[in-house]
Write a protein that holds these residues in place. Structure first.
Motif, PDB file in Angstrom:
ATOM      1  N   THR A  25       0.828  -1.207   0.000  1.00 44.09           N
ATOM      2  CA  THR A  25       0.000   0.000   0.000  1.00 44.09           C
ATOM      3  C   THR A  25       0.864   1.258   0.000  1.00 44.09           C
ATOM      4  OG1 THR A  25      -0.057   0.038   2.417  1.00 44.09           O
ATOM      5  CG2 THR A  25      -1.862  -1.147   1.321  1.00 44.09           C
ATOM      6  N   GLN A  26       0.177   2.413  -0.057  1.00 40.12           N
ATOM      7  CA  GLN A  26       0.882   3.700   0.004  1.00 40.12           C
ATOM      8  C   GLN A  26       1.371   4.020   1.407  1.00 40.12           C
ATOM      9  OE1 GLN A  26       1.694   5.689  -2.391  1.00 40.12           O
ATOM     10  NE2 GLN A  26       0.471   4.924  -4.089  1.00 40.12           N
ATOM     11  N   THR A  27       0.563   3.675   2.418  1.00 35.11           N
ATOM     12  CA  THR A  27       0.863   4.101   3.789  1.00 35.11           C
ATOM     13  C   THR A  27       0.762   2.930   4.765  1.00 35.11           C
ATOM     14  OG1 THR A  27      -1.430   4.607   4.365  1.00 35.11           O
ATOM     15  CG2 THR A  27      -0.167   6.371   3.292  1.00 35.11           C
ATOM     16  N   VAL A  28       1.316   3.140   5.954  1.00 36.97           N
ATOM     17  CA  VAL A  28       1.238   2.126   7.006  1.00 36.97           C
ATOM     18  C   VAL A  28      -0.227   1.912   7.412  1.00 36.97           C
ATOM     19  CG1 VAL A  28       1.899   1.598   9.392  1.00 36.97           C
ATOM     20  CG2 VAL A  28       3.583   2.597   7.828  1.00 36.97           C
ATOM     21  N   ARG A  29      -0.977   2.992   7.534  1.00 38.34           N
ATOM     22  CA  ARG A  29      -2.396   2.868   7.899  1.00 38.34           C
ATOM     23  C   ARG A  29      -3.162   2.036   6.868  1.00 38.34           C
ATOM     24  NH1 ARG A  29      -5.769   5.391  11.415  1.00 38.34           N
ATOM     25  NH2 ARG A  29      -4.169   6.953  11.937  1.00 38.34           N
ATOM     26  N   GLY A  56       7.045  -9.236   9.240  1.00 35.32           N
ATOM     27  CA  GLY A  56       8.027  -8.203   8.920  1.00 35.32           C
ATOM     28  C   GLY A  56       7.400  -7.151   8.037  1.00 35.32           C
ATOM     29  N   ILE A  57       7.743  -5.895   8.258  1.00 32.53           N
ATOM     30  CA  ILE A  57       7.191  -4.804   7.450  1.00 32.53           C
ATOM     31  C   ILE A  57       8.323  -3.955   6.890  1.00 32.53           C
ATOM     32  CG2 ILE A  57       6.931  -3.194   9.410  1.00 32.53           C
ATOM     33  CD1 ILE A  57       4.315  -2.221   8.128  1.00 32.53           C
ATOM     34  N   SER A  58       8.186  -3.529   5.640  1.00 33.33           N
ATOM     35  CA  SER A  58       9.123  -2.589   5.024  1.00 33.33           C
ATOM     36  C   SER A  58       8.426  -1.244   4.898  1.00 33.33           C
ATOM     37  CB  SER A  58       9.568  -3.086   3.647  1.00 33.33           C
ATOM     38  OG  SER A  58      10.380  -2.109   3.009  1.00 33.33           O
ATOM     39  N   VAL A  59       9.081  -0.199   5.397  1.00 34.33           N
ATOM     40  CA  VAL A  59       8.512   1.151   5.376  1.00 34.33           C
ATOM     41  C   VAL A  59       9.471   2.079   4.635  1.00 34.33           C
ATOM     42  CG1 VAL A  59       7.680   3.075   6.801  1.00 34.33           C
ATOM     43  CG2 VAL A  59       7.404   0.718   7.610  1.00 34.33           C
ATOM     44  N   PRO A  60       8.981   2.904   3.691  1.00 36.67           N
ATOM     45  CA  PRO A  60       9.871   3.848   2.999  1.00 36.67           C
ATOM     46  C   PRO A  60      10.509   4.788   4.019  1.00 36.67           C
ATOM     47  CG  PRO A  60       7.668   3.829   1.996  1.00 36.67           C
ATOM     48  CD  PRO A  60       7.574   3.060   3.271  1.00 36.67           C
ATOM     49  N   ALA A  61      11.824   4.946   3.950  1.00 39.98           N
ATOM     50  CA  ALA A  61      12.508   5.711   4.992  1.00 39.98           C
ATOM     51  C   ALA A  61      13.411   6.807   4.446  1.00 39.98           C
ATOM     52  CB  ALA A  61      13.320   4.756   5.872  1.00 39.98           C
ATOM     53  N   GLY A  62      13.625   6.839   3.128  1.00 43.09           N
ATOM     54  CA  GLY A  62      14.493   7.874   2.578  1.00 43.09           C
ATOM     55  C   GLY A  62      14.787   7.628   1.117  1.00 43.09           C
ATOM     56  N   LEU A  96      13.268   0.632   5.402  1.00 41.75           N
ATOM     57  CA  LEU A  96      13.716  -0.018   6.625  1.00 41.75           C
ATOM     58  C   LEU A  96      12.733  -1.123   6.977  1.00 41.75           C
ATOM     59  CD1 LEU A  96      14.857   3.014   8.812  1.00 41.75           C
ATOM     60  CD2 LEU A  96      16.325   1.275   7.769  1.00 41.75           C
ATOM     61  N   GLN A  97      13.243  -2.192   7.570  1.00 44.79           N
ATOM     62  CA  GLN A  97      12.420  -3.342   7.922  1.00 44.79           C
ATOM     63  C   GLN A  97      12.282  -3.457   9.445  1.00 44.79           C
ATOM     64  OE1 GLN A  97      12.300  -7.998   6.678  1.00 44.79           O
ATOM     65  NE2 GLN A  97      14.261  -7.331   7.480  1.00 44.79           N
ATOM     66  N   LEU A  98      11.077  -3.719   9.883  1.00 44.16           N
ATOM     67  CA  LEU A  98      10.813  -4.043  11.281  1.00 44.16           C
ATOM     68  C   LEU A  98      10.347  -5.487  11.352  1.00 44.16           C
ATOM     69  CD1 LEU A  98       8.967  -0.748  12.073  1.00 44.16           C
ATOM     70  CD2 LEU A  98      10.897  -1.570  13.460  1.00 44.16           C
ATOM     71  N   ILE A  99      10.922  -6.265  12.254  1.00 41.51           N
ATOM     72  CA  ILE A  99      10.566  -7.674  12.439  1.00 41.51           C
ATOM     73  C   ILE A  99       9.903  -7.797  13.807  1.00 41.51           C
ATOM     74  CG2 ILE A  99      11.459 -10.032  12.612  1.00 41.51           C
ATOM     75  CD1 ILE A  99      13.957  -8.989  10.999  1.00 41.51           C
ATOM     76  N   GLY A 100       8.788  -8.534  13.858  1.00 41.97           N
ATOM     77  CA  GLY A 100       8.031  -8.621  15.105  1.00 41.97           C
ATOM     78  C   GLY A 100       7.879 -10.031  15.636  1.00 41.97           C
ATOM     79  N   LEU A 128       5.177   0.942  15.279  1.00 41.46           N
ATOM     80  CA  LEU A 128       6.537   1.427  15.043  1.00 41.46           C
ATOM     81  C   LEU A 128       6.711   1.956  13.623  1.00 41.46           C
ATOM     82  CD1 LEU A 128       8.342  -1.511  16.852  1.00 41.46           C
ATOM     83  CD2 LEU A 128       8.520   0.894  17.555  1.00 41.46           C
ATOM     84  N   GLY A 129       6.088   1.263  12.665  1.00 44.58           N
ATOM     85  CA  GLY A 129       6.197   1.671  11.262  1.00 44.58           C
ATOM     86  C   GLY A 129       5.657   3.068  11.033  1.00 44.58           C
ATOM     87  N   SER A 130       4.590   3.424  11.746  1.00 48.15           N
ATOM     88  CA  SER A 130       4.000   4.763  11.564  1.00 48.15           C
ATOM     89  C   SER A 130       4.935   5.852  12.104  1.00 48.15           C
ATOM     90  CB  SER A 130       2.618   4.847  12.211  1.00 48.15           C
ATOM     91  OG  SER A 130       2.682   4.619  13.597  1.00 48.15           O
ATOM     92  N   VAL A 131       5.771   5.497  13.109  1.00 44.08           N
ATOM     93  CA  VAL A 131       6.761   6.458  13.631  1.00 44.08           C
ATOM     94  C   VAL A 131       7.818   6.742  12.563  1.00 44.08           C
ATOM     95  CG1 VAL A 131       8.627   6.753  15.324  1.00 44.08           C
ATOM     96  CG2 VAL A 131       6.415   5.841  16.055  1.00 44.08           C
ATOM     97  N   ILE A 132       8.308   5.666  11.926  1.00 48.38           N
ATOM     98  CA  ILE A 132       9.307   5.830  10.848  1.00 48.38           C
ATOM     99  C   ILE A 132       8.700   6.615   9.682  1.00 48.38           C
ATOM    100  CG2 ILE A 132      10.615   4.565   9.077  1.00 48.38           C
ATOM    101  CD1 ILE A 132      11.123   2.406  11.247  1.00 48.38           C
ATOM    102  N   GLU A 133       7.484   6.262   9.317  1.00 53.58           N
ATOM    103  CA  GLU A 133       6.794   6.925   8.202  1.00 53.58           C
ATOM    104  C   GLU A 133       6.658   8.426   8.461  1.00 53.58           C
ATOM    105  OE1 GLU A 133       3.005   5.504   5.742  1.00 53.58           O
ATOM    106  OE2 GLU A 133       2.467   6.136   7.766  1.00 53.58           O
TER     107      GLU A 133
END
Length: 494
Positions: free
Chosen positions: A222-226, A445-451, A461-465, A476-481
């Motif tokens: 998707t476009q966003t974490v939400r 695991g989630i990948s979030v655009p970071a730069g 960046l990837q977050l593993i849970g 956490l992903g929404s904080v990075i976003e």
């Protein structure tokens, strides 16, 4: 590109409910974008325009009566690995020519039950085997992003390259994807989109064409974490038709977004600093660590010692399961059939012509490691390594770690037909170096655009849970976003 196609799923959902827009208007806007862009990007292998209009009309009727589901009227793209009743479903392989199933995958059935609209089927690496979307029978997908000042075509990542490119180019509001060794997270990172691979068993695999059954898992891009939280809520379910699906309540993932991350313990694994990782990726990782620290999270160094064995072990387990799963494609019941002098010859000719080079390579590798005399030396040993990889993560969770932050890919998107990548298959396999551990351990695991790289290309960046703790990844992903800001490609197509 119309204003409607710039909406997020969350925004469109609200506007549809308030009757500011209709699903028919939204669907037409996306169909127009597909018409303008697909010849250049090749994200769709089948566009179901008539079906989309029918579904949108039905959604508008429901919305007018305030009877709409959670995704009522939202236009989506579907990876060509998911069975869609009466619609092209071929895993982008020649061997499934003309196949249109008489049944619907559980994941897509869940989406339609919640009111989503199908725009069409999305391109992918053949049978999900690839990291660049260059193995598709229908030709490669072109990344909507380009290097600053360059017209060179770049890969969108794989295997869900069509899903990631379609979302990045606003050719759908969101897309289904699958992840066996990184096939959601890697293309998401290379296209500036959000991709989550949920815990193994969170989404049903029934009606999804199998690559490696103990590793495959569906998830959204998707476009966003939400938006990812919204889509995963609808995709996930227990399913009597898939005994690997888990009967654990699906939480309201969206509720996790915006919650404070103060006090959460984030692990930073030393083993993810690998040879060949670009300095830009390492710098971005440090930036991500600082963002989470600034938000109140506690950063701790951890060790995952068996990480170095994950890639070789994965490339034994996955091809072994693929060789078994792909044995069913023989030209007898459906798809391609190449005539032969007898039935054995027909099998051989059909499979030789029907499967592409990478799929044949993995079938041969898998057959070899399962063969008499090699099973113990390769497959059994790889499964033992897999258990050790999972134990590394279990120890981290036992020591109070809530999630782990790593890079998503070793570099930004590379050129289509890159000689270095294609001269040695192992170089292509190394694209999954940060992602395969998550599949081997069955974790989310989630990948979030970071730069952006110095060339202006997206990096993730990837977050593993922990198992079934996708909510913390969204939190956490929404904080990075929020810290990173939003990124979108400059439209060069259409």
């Amino acid at each position: 590109m119309s204003e409607l196609t710039n909406l997020t799923i969350a925004d469109a959902r609200d506007k549809l409910k308030s009757k500011d827009i209709t699903s028919s208007e939204l669907t037409e806007a996306f169909l127009s974008n597909i018409e303008a862009a697909n010849a250049s990007i090749n994200a769709y292998v089948a566009v179901t325009a008539d079906k989309a209009r029918e579904m949108a009309k039905a959604s508008d009727e429901k919305l007018s009566k305030r009877e709409g589901g959670a995704l009522e009227g939202i236009p989506l793209g579907i990876k060509d690995l998911f069975a869609t009743q009466g619609v092209h479903t071929q895993a982008c392989s020649h061997i499934l020519d003309g196949f249109k199933p008489r049944y619907e995958s559980t994941v897509t059935a869940n989406l339609w039950a919640d009111g989503a609209v199908m725009l069409g089927k999305l391109n992918m690496d053949e049978f999900a085997m690839g990291s660049s979307n260059e193995t598709s029978y229908y030709g490669n997908v072109i990344n909507p992003w380009r290097k600053s000042g360059s017209n060179e075509g770049l890969v969108p990542g794989g295997s869900s390259g069509g899903s990631a490119a379609a979302v990045a180019a606003r050719m759908c509001m969101g897309a289904t994807a699958t992840d066996t060794g990184g096939s959601i997270r890697q293309p998401a990172a290379l296209t500036g989109t959000v991709g989550i691979k949920p815990t193994y068993g969170r989404c049903s695999r029934w009606g999804t064409i199998a690559f490696a059954s103990s590793l495959d898992q569906a998830g959204p891009i998707t476009q966003t974490v939400r938006d990812s939280a919204i889509l995963l809520k609808s995709m996930a379910s227990v399913d009597a038709k898939d005994t690997t699906s888990v009967d654990i309540e699906v939480p309201d993932y969206e509720a996790a977004i915006g919650k404070s991350v103060k006090g959460l313990k984030i692990g930073i694994p030393a083993e993810y600093r690998v040879d060949g990782m670009s300095e830009e990726v390492d710098a971005l990782w440090q930036k991500g660590i600082q963002w989470l620290k600034d938000a109140g999270a506690e950063i701790v160094d951890i060790t995952l010692p068996h990480t170095k064995y994950a890639l070789p072990a994965y490339y034994i387990v996955a091809p072994a399961e693929a060789s078994s799963n792909l044995a069913r494609y023989d030209g007898v019941r459906y798809g391609l059939r190449v005539p032969g002098k007898d039935i054995a010859d027909m099998y051989e000719r059909t499979r030789a012509e029907g499967f592409g080079e990478e799929v044949r390579r993995r079938i041969l590798t898998g057959t070899y490691v399962l063969s008499a005399g090699y099973y113990d030396a390769y497959y059994l040993k790889a499964q033992k390594v897999r258990s050790l990889i999972k134990r590394d993560f279990d120890l981290a969770w036992a020591n109070g770690v809530d999630a782990i932050l790593t890079p998503a890919t070793p570099s930004a998107a590379f050129a289509i037909g890159d000689k270095e990548m294609h001269s040695d298959p192992v170089k292509m396999y190394l694209q999954d170096v940060f992602t395969v551990t998550v599949n081997m351990a069955g974790l989310p695991g989630i990948s979030v655009p970071a730069g952006l790289s110095s060339d202006g290309l997206p990096l993730g960046l990837q977050l593993i849970g922990k198992p079934f703790d996708e909510s913390t990844l969204f939190q956490l992903g929404s904080v990075i976003e929020e810290a990173a800001g939003s990124f979108e490609p400059t439209a060069w197509w259409g």
